[in-house]
Write a protein that holds these residues in place. Structure first.
Motif, PDB file in Angstrom:
ATOM      1  N   THR A  53       0.862  -1.183   0.000  1.00  0.00           N
ATOM      2  CA  THR A  53       0.000   0.000   0.000  1.00  0.00           C
ATOM      3  C   THR A  53       0.895   1.228   0.000  1.00  0.00           C
ATOM      4  OG1 THR A  53      -1.690  -1.190   1.246  1.00  0.00           O
ATOM      5  CG2 THR A  53      -1.828   1.202   1.276  1.00  0.00           C
ATOM      6  N   ASN A  54       0.473   2.297  -0.668  1.00  0.00           N
ATOM      7  CA  ASN A  54       1.336   3.480  -0.728  1.00  0.00           C
ATOM      8  C   ASN A  54       1.641   3.980   0.681  1.00  0.00           C
ATOM      9  OD1 ASN A  54      -0.436   5.857   0.058  1.00  0.00           O
ATOM     10  ND2 ASN A  54      -1.661   5.022  -1.615  1.00  0.00           N
ATOM     11  N   ASN A  55       2.760   4.650   0.823  1.00  0.00           N
ATOM     12  CA  ASN A  55       3.306   4.981   2.139  1.00  0.00           C
ATOM     13  C   ASN A  55       2.326   5.713   3.046  1.00  0.00           C
ATOM     14  OD1 ASN A  55       5.745   3.770   1.570  1.00  0.00           O
ATOM     15  ND2 ASN A  55       6.698   5.658   0.821  1.00  0.00           N
ATOM     16  N   GLU A  56       1.632   6.704   2.494  1.00  0.00           N
ATOM     17  CA  GLU A  56       0.700   7.496   3.314  1.00  0.00           C
ATOM     18  C   GLU A  56      -0.454   6.633   3.816  1.00  0.00           C
ATOM     19  OE1 GLU A  56      -2.246  11.395   2.902  1.00  0.00           O
ATOM     20  OE2 GLU A  56      -0.647  11.060   1.437  1.00  0.00           O
ATOM     21  N   SER A  57      -1.033   5.836   2.923  1.00  0.00           N
ATOM     22  CA  SER A  57      -2.148   4.969   3.315  1.00  0.00           C
ATOM     23  C   SER A  57      -1.679   3.894   4.285  1.00  0.00           C
ATOM     24  CB  SER A  57      -2.777   4.323   2.078  1.00  0.00           C
ATOM     25  OG  SER A  57      -3.351   5.290   1.237  1.00  0.00           O
ATOM     26  N   ARG A  70       7.830  -6.762   1.665  1.00  0.00           N
ATOM     27  CA  ARG A  70       8.068  -6.036   0.416  1.00  0.00           C
ATOM     28  C   ARG A  70       9.262  -6.616  -0.345  1.00  0.00           C
ATOM     29  NH1 ARG A  70       5.926  -1.546   3.307  1.00  0.00           N
ATOM     30  NH2 ARG A  70       7.899  -1.162   4.375  1.00  0.00           N
ATOM     31  N   ARG A 115       0.145   0.149 -10.839  1.00  0.00           N
ATOM     32  CA  ARG A 115       1.020   1.028 -10.060  1.00  0.00           C
ATOM     33  C   ARG A 115       1.794   0.259  -8.991  1.00  0.00           C
ATOM     34  NH1 ARG A 115      -3.846   3.967 -10.065  1.00  0.00           N
ATOM     35  NH2 ARG A 115      -4.152   3.559  -7.828  1.00  0.00           N
ATOM     36  N   GLU A 167       0.557  -1.399  -6.556  1.00  0.00           N
ATOM     37  CA  GLU A 167      -0.086  -1.244  -5.258  1.00  0.00           C
ATOM     38  C   GLU A 167      -1.149  -2.313  -5.092  1.00  0.00           C
ATOM     39  OE1 GLU A 167      -1.571   2.712  -4.961  1.00  0.00           O
ATOM     40  OE2 GLU A 167       0.413   3.638  -4.997  1.00  0.00           O
TER      41      GLU A 167
END
Length: 262
Positions: A154-158, A190, A216, A218
């Motif tokens: 999942t993207n870093n912020e989420s 990861r 992407r 993700e």
């Protein structure tokens, strides 16, 4: 009684009614009103009014013979329509069927929902193993293989927001109980591309999980093979990795318009 995480109580009648529905849905057997009240954050009178309204709208069903509650017919119809129109599950179903037939083991398809794992679909093993998971149920992300596989991609912020939402309740002696420990685990996942559940949510239940990735890179969803320690040991899980990864890639390829709208 197994503890399930829930979002913070919402303000307003709709939010409260939704929480009551979740409480009933998460019970492993149809609950009585006393069971609902025990879990409800609302006063008894408020809980009773909410339950009565949900029954009158056919969102909950009351079995007068046993005085227990279950999901109502209207809710089941709405869920079915939503599943068909907005879920990856129908797209993934043929590939999950093939994986189930090939491995003979329990298969789960899941997505992240409000910081938790929402099971979208499930295939039982040839020799079914009792476990918590089922389509429509929710589970913690931090101590399930499929949850960790999705979190890692999942993207870093989420991902950071989702980590902060975890309760880190200790379900077993193997459960991850801190954000620091989880973040270290996610880094490993990861790097290697897959995750394990080492009896972290339920004793006797282990799994290997991979993300289903978008263009992407993700996580759109997660896919897992779940086993019982009565039949397998942790090192056995890697033997299922090639078939699991291939199935996840195939689902990503055929998702088509659903992925474009993601």
């Amino acid at each position: 009684m197994k503890i399930i995480e829930h979002p913070k109580t919402e303000d307003g009648t709709v939010g409260k009614a939704m929480l009551i529905l979740e409480l009933v849905a998460d019970c492993e057997t149809p609950p009585r009103f006393s069971d609902i009240q025990e879990r409800s954050p609302f006063p008894k009178a408020s809980t009773y009014r909410l339950v009565s309204t949900l029954v009158s709208q056919n969102l909950l069903a009351l079995d007068e013979r046993t005085a227990t509650y279950s999901m109502g017919g209207k809710l089941m119809r709405l869920a079915s329509r939503a599943w068909r129109s907005a879920s990856l599950a129908p797209i993934a179903a043929p590939y999950i069927d093939l994986l189930s037939k090939k491995t003979g083991q329990t298969i789960h398809l899941a997505k992240l929902d409000n910081g938790q794992v929402l099971y979208l679909d499930k295939r039982n093993a040839n020799k079914p193993v009792p476990m918590f998971s089922d389509a429509g149920k929710i589970a913690p992300a931090y101590c399930t293989g499929v949850g960790k596989a999705m979190l890692a991609f999942t993207n870093n912020e989420s991902a950071q927001r989702t980590v902060e939402q975890q309760s880190f309740y200790r379900f077993t002696q193997h459960t991850i109980t801190s954000a620091k420990e989880l973040e270290a685990e996610l880094m490993t996942i990861r790097q290697q591309g897959y995750a394990f559940d080492r009896e972290e949510h339920e004793i006797g239940i282990i799994c290997i999980a991979v993300p289903i990735l978008s263009a992407r890179n993700e996580a759109l969803a997660g896919l897992s093979i779940t086993l019982s320690t009565r039949q397998f040991e942790l090192p056995d899980l890697k033997g299922f990795k090639p078939d699991l990864e291939e199935t996840a890639k195939e689902i990503s390829k055929v998702a088509g318009d659903w992925l474009l709208n993601y």
